[in-house]
Motif scaffolding. Structure first.
Motif, PDB file in Angstrom:
ATOM      1  N   ILE A  13       0.860  -1.194   0.000  1.00 10.98           N
ATOM      2  CA  ILE A  13       0.000   0.000   0.000  1.00 10.98           C
ATOM      3  C   ILE A  13       0.890   1.236   0.000  1.00 10.98           C
ATOM      4  O   ILE A  13       1.825   1.348   0.802  1.00 10.98           O
ATOM      5  CB  ILE A  13      -0.922   0.015   1.248  1.00 10.98           C
ATOM      6  N   ARG A  14       0.608   2.160  -0.896  1.00  9.00           N
ATOM      7  CA  ARG A  14       1.394   3.400  -0.978  1.00  9.00           C
ATOM      8  C   ARG A  14       0.524   4.579  -0.544  1.00  9.00           C
ATOM      9  O   ARG A  14      -0.600   4.745  -1.017  1.00  9.00           O
ATOM     10  CB  ARG A  14       1.917   3.621  -2.394  1.00  9.00           C
ATOM     11  N   VAL A  15       1.078   5.405   0.322  1.00  7.34           N
ATOM     12  CA  VAL A  15       0.343   6.526   0.913  1.00  7.34           C
ATOM     13  C   VAL A  15       1.089   7.824   0.626  1.00  7.34           C
ATOM     14  O   VAL A  15       2.308   7.913   0.845  1.00  7.34           O
ATOM     15  CB  VAL A  15       0.205   6.343   2.438  1.00  7.34           C
ATOM     16  N   ILE A  16       0.365   8.817   0.155  1.00  5.02           N
ATOM     17  CA  ILE A  16       0.910  10.169   0.016  1.00  5.02           C
ATOM     18  C   ILE A  16       0.347  10.987   1.174  1.00  5.02           C
ATOM     19  O   ILE A  16      -0.865  11.187   1.281  1.00  5.02           O
ATOM     20  CB  ILE A  16       0.515  10.814  -1.333  1.00  5.02           C
ATOM     21  N   ASP A  17       1.231  11.432   2.046  1.00  2.00           N
ATOM     22  CA  ASP A  17       0.821  12.122   3.273  1.00  2.00           C
ATOM     23  C   ASP A  17       1.105  13.615   3.150  1.00  2.00           C
ATOM     24  O   ASP A  17       2.237  14.069   3.307  1.00  2.00           O
ATOM     25  CB  ASP A  17       1.580  11.522   4.465  1.00  2.00           C
ATOM     26  N   LEU A  18       0.048  14.373   2.866  1.00  6.25           N
ATOM     27  CA  LEU A  18       0.151  15.830   2.775  1.00  6.25           C
ATOM     28  C   LEU A  18      -0.226  16.512   4.092  1.00  6.25           C
ATOM     29  O   LEU A  18      -0.241  17.736   4.167  1.00  6.25           O
ATOM     30  CB  LEU A  18      -0.791  16.367   1.686  1.00  6.25           C
ATOM     31  N   SER A  19      -0.550  15.735   5.099  1.00  6.54           N
ATOM     32  CA  SER A  19      -1.078  16.310   6.336  1.00  6.54           C
ATOM     33  C   SER A  19       0.029  16.940   7.179  1.00  6.54           C
ATOM     34  O   SER A  19       1.218  16.670   6.984  1.00  6.54           O
ATOM     35  CB  SER A  19      -1.817  15.244   7.143  1.00  6.54           C
ATOM     36  N   ARG A  20      -0.399  17.760   8.134  1.00  7.33           N
ATOM     37  CA  ARG A  20       0.550  18.490   8.973  1.00  7.33           C
ATOM     38  C   ARG A  20       0.208  18.288  10.446  1.00  7.33           C
ATOM     39  O   ARG A  20      -0.840  17.803  10.800  1.00  7.33           O
ATOM     40  CB  ARG A  20       0.501  19.989   8.652  1.00  7.33           C
ATOM     41  N   VAL A  21       1.128  18.685  11.293  1.00  5.12           N
ATOM     42  CA  VAL A  21       1.016  18.734  12.753  1.00  5.12           C
ATOM     43  C   VAL A  21       0.882  17.322  13.337  1.00  5.12           C
ATOM     44  O   VAL A  21       1.801  16.534  13.187  1.00  5.12           O
ATOM     45  CB  VAL A  21      -0.118  19.694  13.189  1.00  5.12           C
ATOM     46  N   LEU A  22      -0.252  16.938  13.935  1.00  2.07           N
ATOM     47  CA  LEU A  22      -0.294  15.676  14.675  1.00  2.07           C
ATOM     48  C   LEU A  22      -1.262  14.640  14.122  1.00  2.07           C
ATOM     49  O   LEU A  22      -0.888  13.483  13.911  1.00  2.07           O
ATOM     50  CB  LEU A  22      -0.653  15.944  16.147  1.00  2.07           C
ATOM     51  N   ALA A  23      -2.534  14.994  13.908  1.00  2.14           N
ATOM     52  CA  ALA A  23      -3.555  13.984  13.626  1.00  2.14           C
ATOM     53  C   ALA A  23      -3.253  13.188  12.354  1.00  2.14           C
ATOM     54  O   ALA A  23      -3.134  11.960  12.387  1.00  2.14           O
ATOM     55  CB  ALA A  23      -4.926  14.643  13.530  1.00  2.14           C
ATOM     56  N   GLY A  24      -3.140  13.871  11.221  1.00  2.00           N
ATOM     57  CA  GLY A  24      -2.859  13.185   9.967  1.00  2.00           C
ATOM     58  C   GLY A  24      -1.520  12.476   9.965  1.00  2.00           C
ATOM     59  O   GLY A  24      -1.422  11.312   9.555  1.00  2.00           O
ATOM     60  N   PRO A  25      -0.446  13.161  10.415  1.00  3.64           N
ATOM     61  CA  PRO A  25       0.846  12.471  10.470  1.00  3.64           C
ATOM     62  C   PRO A  25       0.833  11.227  11.350  1.00  3.64           C
ATOM     63  O   PRO A  25       1.502  10.245  11.031  1.00  3.64           O
ATOM     64  CB  PRO A  25       1.776  13.554  11.035  1.00  3.64           C
ATOM     65  N   LEU A  26       0.083  11.230  12.454  1.00  7.70           N
ATOM     66  CA  LEU A  26       0.000  10.020  13.271  1.00  7.70           C
ATOM     67  C   LEU A  26      -0.655   8.889  12.486  1.00  7.70           C
ATOM     68  O   LEU A  26      -0.198   7.740  12.533  1.00  7.70           O
ATOM     69  CB  LEU A  26      -0.779  10.275  14.557  1.00  7.70           C
ATOM     70  N   CYS A  27      -1.718   9.199  11.748  1.00  6.64           N
ATOM     71  CA  CYS A  27      -2.352   8.189  10.898  1.00  6.64           C
ATOM     72  C   CYS A  27      -1.321   7.629   9.923  1.00  6.64           C
ATOM     73  O   CYS A  27      -1.206   6.406   9.742  1.00  6.64           O
ATOM     74  CB  CYS A  27      -3.534   8.797  10.149  1.00  6.64           C
TER      75      CYS A  27
END
Length: 400
Positions: A13-27
């Motif tokens: 599974i490949r994930v592109i993580d554009l999120s910032r700070v805590l919630a998205g990056p933790l996911c």
């Protein structure tokens, strides 16, 4: 079994993580821990989380490192045409997109949900926001403490006669990251059956309101508006922190059977024999009296003394640990909650382990959190087959 070579559940599974700070990056970190290839995409200035302390001796943010293990890091300037084009090419080869853009920002960058679904129907798009995807506040930014206040959680946190208190941990952010992880896995399971991607919406508000739990239902169904109760619970007496000679413990009676055990463990047969205290309802009615008695009882001994007595008597009890005590406790260590990865200077980084374990294989990604833009060239070469001239051209345009 050679656990070092064991496959993790989300490999492939490949994930592109554009999120910032805590919630998205933790996911994203949880996905990486379970084997997904996660590419963290930051603006050239970096995730603001990189600037938040404390900093370790090498100058890296512990805040950033806590939620970005296992990822490769690239920079993209999505305000440029070249940056957006690279992102679109990456999404064509990805399974999941994590982002925390406000709706207006997503529209300005050309990555709103309708466009993504049309261009990449296979993609699971997970949007993390502060106030949810609908309603008049959908475009309002927000952070953990703001949502602790907005959701009502802060109104019931603190001492009875004191001011409202923010929780010492950013639990709304972190719980939202876990909710996002659940949503992404659910959507991936749906895609396995339908062959179509889907949208996942999570927000700090929805997480915080869901965490109200029985407090929320108690108000809606019983008309009970909860109040601040310090370390205790208003509907269970006694059950709170008590000060000992050299520290504090949290203990109490969660039911009438344990009340008897508690009275015997502290050698107070008079309390056990009092018919007015035999039920929790009776103890709640005489809260001040009961709590006052147990405050005097526990003040007479040390933490170790009361731990020995109550544990022997079958009464739940815990010492009030500081963070260093909790992380160094043999039980935390035995359950893999402290892990090490190699840092950028070759020295080990100590990070928190995964809160759940799957099988007997490794349950955390061995890759350290990335430096800003550390893997930009590698990712563009490997995934998009770009040569050095193309990468340099993007760099010259300010796109990476």
């Amino acid at each position: 079994m050679n656990t070092a070579a064991a496959k993790r559940p989300l490999e492939g599974i490949r994930v592109i993580d554009l999120s910032r700070v805590l919630a998205g990056p933790l996911c994203g970190q949880m996905l990486a821990d379970m084997g997904a290839e996660v590419i963290k995409v930051e603006a050239p200035g970096g995730d603001e989380n990189r600037q938040w302390g404390p900093m370790n001796p090498a100058g890296h943010s512990c805040n950033f490192m806590s939620v970005n293990r296992g990822k490769r890091g690239i920079t993209l300037n999505l305000k440029t045409e070249g940056g957006r084009a690279v992102l679109d090419q990456l999404l064509a080869k990805a399974d999941v997109l994590l982002h925390s853009f406000l709706p207006g920002t997503a529209r300005a960058l050309g990555i709103e949900e309708d466009v993504l679904r049309e261009r990449h129907p296979h993609l699971v798009v997970a949007g993390i926001s502060a106030f949810g995807a609908s309603g008049e506040l959908a475009d309002r930014p927000g952070y953990d403490a703001l949502l602790q206040a907005f959701s009502g959680i802060m109104s019931i946190t603190g001492e009875r006669d004191g001011a409202p208190v923010r929780s010492g941990v950013s639990f709304v952010d972190m719980a939202t990251g876990v909710m996002a992880y659940c949503g992404v896995l659910t959507a991936l399971m749906g895609r396995h059956r339908s062959r179509q991607g889907d949208l996942v919406h999570v927000s700090l508000l929805e997480t915080a309101v869901s965490l109200l739990g029985y407090h929320g239902v108690g108000w809606m169904e019983a008309g009970v508006l909860p109040k601040r109760e310090g370390s205790g619970l208003g509907h269970l007496i006694p059950y709170q922190c008590f000060r000992c000679r050299d520290g504090e413990v949290l203990t109490g009676a969660l039911n009438d059977h344990t009340w008897v055990k508690l009275c015997r463990a502290v050698e107070r047969p008079d309390l056990e024999r009092d018919p007015g205290l035999a039920t929790n309802a009776g103890r709640v009615a005489r809260r001040a009296e009961v709590v006052g008695e147990f405050e005097k009882i526990f003040a007479s001994g040390t933490v170790a003394y009361w731990l020995d007595r109550l544990e022997a008597g079958g009464v739940p009890i815990a010492p009030l640990h500081t963070i260093d005590q909790a992380l160094s406790h043999p039980q935390s260590v035995a359950n893999g909650m402290v892990v090490e990865v190699e840092g950028p200077e070759g020295k080990p980084l100590k990070l928190l382990g995964s809160p759940f374990k799957v099988g007997k294989g490794p349950n955390h990604a061995p890759r350290r959190p990335p430096l800003l833009g550390e893997h930009s060239e590698d990712v563009l070469r490997e995934l998009l087959a770009m040569d050095a001239a193309q990468v340099n051209a993007l760099r010259a345009q300010g796109a990476i």
